[in-house]
Structure formats: C-alpha cells, structure tokens
Scaffold this active site. Structure first.
Site, PDB file in Angstrom:
ATOM      1  N   ASP A 297     -36.558  84.362  35.078  1.00  0.00           N
ATOM      2  CA  ASP A 297     -36.192  85.659  35.803  1.00  0.00           C
ATOM      3  C   ASP A 297     -37.550  86.615  36.137  1.00  0.00           C
ATOM      4  O   ASP A 297     -37.378  88.041  36.344  1.00  0.00           O
ATOM      5  CB  ASP A 297     -35.123  86.555  35.126  1.00  0.00           C
ATOM      6  CG  ASP A 297     -33.724  85.925  34.988  1.00  0.00           C
ATOM      7  OD1 ASP A 297     -33.778  84.753  35.635  1.00  0.00           O
ATOM      8  OD2 ASP A 297     -33.005  86.523  34.678  1.00  0.00           O
TER       9      ASP A 297
ATOM     10  N   CYS B 126     -30.670  79.857  36.921  1.00  0.00           N
ATOM     11  CA  CYS B 126     -31.652  79.142  36.087  1.00  0.00           C
ATOM     12  C   CYS B 126     -31.401  77.612  35.927  1.00  0.00           C
ATOM     13  O   CYS B 126     -32.397  76.768  35.824  1.00  0.00           O
ATOM     14  CB  CYS B 126     -31.320  79.774  34.602  1.00  0.00           C
ATOM     15  SG  CYS B 126     -31.813  81.573  34.520  1.00  0.00           S
TER      16      CYS B 126
ATOM     17  N   ASP C 135     -38.460  80.500  36.985  1.00  0.00           N
ATOM     18  CA  ASP C 135     -37.190  79.637  37.256  1.00  0.00           C
ATOM     19  C   ASP C 135     -36.666  80.137  38.556  1.00  0.00           C
ATOM     20  O   ASP C 135     -35.753  79.478  39.229  1.00  0.00           O
ATOM     21  CB  ASP C 135     -36.344  79.218  36.170  1.00  0.00           C
ATOM     22  CG  ASP C 135     -35.706  80.457  35.734  1.00  0.00           C
ATOM     23  OD1 ASP C 135     -36.145  81.682  36.061  1.00  0.00           O
ATOM     24  OD2 ASP C 135     -34.708  80.309  34.788  1.00  0.00           O
ATOM     25  N   ASN C 136     -36.802  81.597  38.756  1.00  0.00           N
ATOM     26  CA  ASN C 136     -36.285  82.175  40.056  1.00  0.00           C
ATOM     27  C   ASN C 136     -36.740  83.609  39.728  1.00  0.00           C
ATOM     28  O   ASN C 136     -37.269  83.949  39.047  1.00  0.00           O
ATOM     29  CB  ASN C 136     -34.398  82.054  39.805  1.00  0.00           C
ATOM     30  CG  ASN C 136     -33.959  82.211  38.597  1.00  0.00           C
ATOM     31  OD1 ASN C 136     -33.302  81.301  38.188  1.00  0.00           O
ATOM     32  ND2 ASN C 136     -33.936  83.521  38.217  1.00  0.00           N
TER      33      ASN C 136
ATOM     34  N   HIS D  24     -30.945  74.958  28.554  1.00  0.00           N
ATOM     35  CA  HIS D  24     -29.936  75.461  29.574  1.00  0.00           C
ATOM     36  C   HIS D  24     -29.563  74.283  30.334  1.00  0.00           C
ATOM     37  O   HIS D  24     -29.378  74.356  31.746  1.00  0.00           O
ATOM     38  CB  HIS D  24     -30.301  76.432  30.405  1.00  0.00           C
ATOM     39  CG  HIS D  24     -29.327  77.105  30.870  1.00  0.00           C
ATOM     40  ND1 HIS D  24     -29.255  78.341  31.963  1.00  0.00           N
ATOM     41  CD2 HIS D  24     -27.850  76.986  31.062  1.00  0.00           C
ATOM     42  CE1 HIS D  24     -28.428  78.582  32.404  1.00  0.00           C
ATOM     43  NE2 HIS D  24     -27.253  78.063  31.691  1.00  0.00           N
TER      44      HIS D  24
END
Length: 525
Positions: free
Chosen positions: A88, A127, A347-348, A184
C-alpha cells in the site's frame, strides 16, 4: 493548463540518478493544490527509442543476438534475486522521483545503480491479485484469480496449484528460495509457501496483521479515521509462522518490519556461504499497510508533520526504508551485490479511507480503483553486473515483467515459458517501449493504457472516459468525444481482454462509488 516551468525543481534523490538521462520539465496539475507539486511520472524520462506496440501477451522476449560489452550483459554466473515488495505504498511517497514528503534514501540507492521506472504498474489495485501476478508472471484473472482474498469470507481461496511461481521455476536451476513477510495467496495447506517452490518461509498468511503489541515500550500506535478493530494478539492466519510445518514463530514484542528484515539478512548471509548456489529472496514487507504502528524513534523524525496519522504513516515508510538499507548492506558485505538483481515495488496504491495517503498528488491514493493512484507504483530495479545505470525511465512497465526478467537472466539459453506475459526489463531499460499496451480489470471495472492515452471503463455504470496522462495526469478531462479513434481502440483492447477471461474462482465482494483525492470513481473489492 498552466505552462510547465522551464526550470523544474531539483530532485531530492542524489544527482547521479536524475542527471543520468535527459530530464523534461515537470507537469503541474491545474486548479487544485496539486498544482504546486512535482509530477515526475510524466516528466522525468530518458530518450525514447522507436515506438513498439506491445500488449499483455504471452510472447517471450527474444534474447539479443549480439551482447553488448561491459556491464549491459549478464555475467556468466546466474544472478541472485531479491524482490522487495511493500504494501500500500503510493507512488508519491518515495523520494526517488524527486518528491520530498517522505525521504527514502535506501530505495534511492537501488535506483542509483540501476533504473527507476516512473510509469510502472501492477496487475491489479488490490493486494492478493497483485501478488499472484508478480509471482506467476501472468495476469491472475486469466486463471480465475480475479478478486482479493478476504481473510474472513473466502474459504479455500488461493493461488491455484497448477500455476507455477517464480520460485517453482528457479528451483530446477539450482536456486535456494525463501519468502518473508506477507503471503496472502491462500491459507490452506496446499497454498503454503514451502509447497509453492520456496525452501523457507517466515511470515503470516492473511492480508494484514498487527506489527507489535501496542503495550510494548517505545511504540506509537495511531488510530485512523476508520480503524476496523482494536489491536490485539495476532491469531489464526494473522499470526507469524515459519518452516514447512507452519509452526508458531510469533514475538509480539518486536516490531514486525524489523523481524522481516532480520530474517532476510540471515537468509542472505547463509545462502551466500554456498558460492555455487544462487538464491532468491522474496521480502514482502506489510509496511506501510494499516494498522499505524511505528517505533517512537521514527515517529520523532517527522515532528514537522502536524497530522499524527500522516506522520505515523511516513515514519513507517522510513522504518521500512531502513530495512531495505540493511538488506543492501548485507549484499555488499557478502560480496554479491554486483550480481544480485534487486527489485523494489509496491503491490498497489494507498487506500484513501484511512486518511494517511498523500492528498496533494494525483497518484497519492487509489487502492481498489483503476485511477493511476491505484495501479501506478514506485518500481526500481538494479543489477550492476547486467545493467548500466539508466536514471529515471518513463517507459511503461509492469510487475508482470519481473518473472520474465529473472528467468531471462537465470536461464538465457532457453526461451521463456510461453504463458509468461511480461517483458525483459533489461531490454526495456536499454530500448524503451513508449507505445506498449497495458490492460487491467476486475469485473465490472477496467482500464487500458497505450502511449499517453488511457481509457477507464465501468460496465455497471455504463460509463467510460478517455484521458491524456501527459497533459492531464489527474484524470479529470474526458477526451472521448474529441478523440474517438483512441477511445475506440482502447475500448476494443479492453473488450478483447474481458471476453477472454474465465469465470472468477470466488465472488466479487463489493463495488461502490468513492471520492479519491477529489476525483469520483468506482471501487472494486
């Protein structure tokens, strides 16, 4: 739009990054406070090569017929690989691209010996889907991994066992592989990291966890405007485990970012004792993901930031950046830095709802959306033995490129597996691909970019917009009526992609209208 300044501010990264290549004037955003900020993504670039139209296709990239001399070719030994994936972190909160809000000197160090991609993207703005893409080198939607894994509701969800990870592909080449931090990608036994090509694992299986017991002396825990629950002991898939049998490894009194760093350093130290075996370290920090927890010493560094929520977030980035520095230091001390590929990315983008994202930059927030702030991420790559320093590149690249890049270097005598969808980053760094086609989407929201043009499309809203990212990086001016040719072309690319996909393996959680840094859009979760 105001004319760009002919004298852009000096980037905060050391001059040997920014001065390596031609630097264009900064583009400013009109009307809103963003106008006063740098927008280096569309401004810092080096000389572009001949246009090449490429999409997200499973076409291996050719090996150069005549290797260049000196440092732009692979060494005889297979390179070690360190992938540092953070959680994030938005594009605007690293200093590599000239920003000053959150200094990240160690991330900058990677770029100083390699390349910083200003137009780098992940495969999804959430994610689990993003991580599946990175480790497989494929768009996860192509095998039904369409939506995020909900820790509470998606029982049995995970990366399908018939999809090979990068660790799976490196194992036959003699690599020793370890994963640390956030997984995850499924919590059932068949999805466990040591059954997906990794020899070692220390971390947690869920999408989020707490960093440390808030009662630990010297720890700052800051509530946000939308905290979901009180911070308690780590349990279930949020707990730390290790080894092939997932035995408990929790030390709730130690800051988790530091624990992940220590494990990575220990692995690199042990792996380099064997001079004949290369290694792959996948270091997946959960920082700076919620919850907001950081040692007081880092919080004290940023006393000039008045908002305690934003201050804690920036302090968490600093703690993570120091961990990156320790990993780089270890590679140097062990004498393997030159022939180690180091890749750093997020990841984003940042989730706007907690209130800690950068509110003054168009890429400062956007997780769960297909605004640029959802899928455009910081991405730096260094391999001193195989790639000369390149500075800041505006050639569009993708996290899908990581698997192709690593395998091209690790096994240059063989063609890349046909199912891989990425491009070799070494080739891209040397010969940019400004007209590369990129397509993303999670039903019902999609986006596509080629050159400076981007289409955003919502099927349930029956709405789409065409943007010029160079002139309008904040994605405010819909050009579809004025530029029907590009609008039709990019919508066609989205439709071909969308109709090629199988049904999702688990359901969409929700969609809703959100406002991100002043822009209304649709969130997919």
């Amino acid at each position: 739009m105001a004319a760009p300044s002919p004298h852009p501010p000096t980037p905060s990264c050391p001059p040997d990054i920014a001065s390596q290549e031609r630097v264009h004037p900064m583009v400013q955003r009109p009307r809103r406070p963003l106008a006063s900020l740098l927008l280096a993504a569309s401004a810092l670039t080096f000389g572009l090569g001949a246009p090449t139209t490429t999409g997200i296709t499973a076409t291996p990239q050719p090996t150069p017929a005549t290797p260049k001399p000196a440092r732009d070719v692979a060494t005889a030994a297979r390179p070690n690989v360190v992938i540092i994936l953070v959680d994030d972190l938005d594009w605007a909160d690293v200093s590599t691209y000239g920003r000053r809000d959150a200094p990240t000197p160690n991330i900058d160090r990677i770029a100083q010996s390699g390349v910083a991609f200003s137009d780098a993207y992940v495969a999804a703005s959430v994610c689990a889907v993003s991580r599946a893409a990175l480790l497989t080198g494929r768009m996860p939607q192509r095998f039904g991994f369409t939506y995020n894994i909900n820790d509470e509701g998606d029982k049995g969800a995970g990366l399908p066992v018939d999809q090979k990870t990068l660790a799976d592909r490196l194992r036959p080449l003699g690599y020793r592989a370890a994963a640390f931090g956030k997984w995850h990608l499924g919590s059932d036994p068949q999805f466990y990291p040591t059954r997906r090509g990794f020899d070692e694992f220390f971390g947690f299986l869920a999408g989020e966890t707490n960093y440390v017991d808030p009662a630990t002396p010297g720890i700052v825990t800051t509530p946000t405007k939308e905290d979901k629950y009180e911070i308690g002991p780590r349990t279930g898939n949020h707990a730390m485990v290790e080894g092939p049998d997932a035995r408990p490894a929790d030390d709730f009194s130690r800051y988790l970012t530091n624990q992940i760093t220590d494990r990575a350093v220990d692995f690199i130290t042990r792996a380099t004792a064997d001079k004949n075996s290369p290694f792959f370290a996948y270091v997946a920090y959960n920082a700076p993901h919620w919850p907001l927890q950081v040692p007081q010493s880092y919080y004290d560094r940023f006393a000039h930031i008045e908002d305690p929520v934003r201050r804690t977030y920036v302090a968490m980035i600093a703690a993570m950046d120091d961990g990156v520095g320790q990993i780089l230091d270890t590679l140097e001390k062990r004498g393997v830095r030159d022939n180690t590929m180091v890749l750093f990315l997020s990841d984003n983008g940042c989730p706007h709802r907690f209130g800690f994202c950068n509110p003054d930059h168009p890429f400062g927030a956007g997780k769960f959306t297909y605004l640029e702030g959802g899928v455009r991420v910081p991405f730096v790559f260094s391999w001193p033995a195989g790639l000369k320093t390149r500075g800041i590149s505006a050639s569009p690249v993708s996290s899908l490129d990581i698997a192709a890049t690593v395998l091209r270097a690790a096994d240059p005598a063989h063609a890349l597996p046909r199912e891989l969808e990425g491009h070799d980053l070494v080739t891209t760094a040397r010969k940019p691909q400004p007209d590369r086609l990129l397509v993303w989407g999670q039903e019902p929201v999609y986006a596509a970019r080629q050159g400076d043009k981007k289409v955003w499309l919502s099927r349930d809203w029956n709405q789409s917009h065409l943007y010029d990212l160079k002139a309008d990086p904040a994605e405010e001016q819909d050009l579809s009526a004025r530029d029907p040719k590009n609008d039709k072309r990019l919508k066609g690319a989205i439709e071909r992609y969308r109709t090629s996909l199988p049904a999702p393996l688990w359901k969409l959680h929700s969609t809703r209208k959100v406002t991100v840094n002043g822009r209304e859009t649709e969130m997919v979760y």
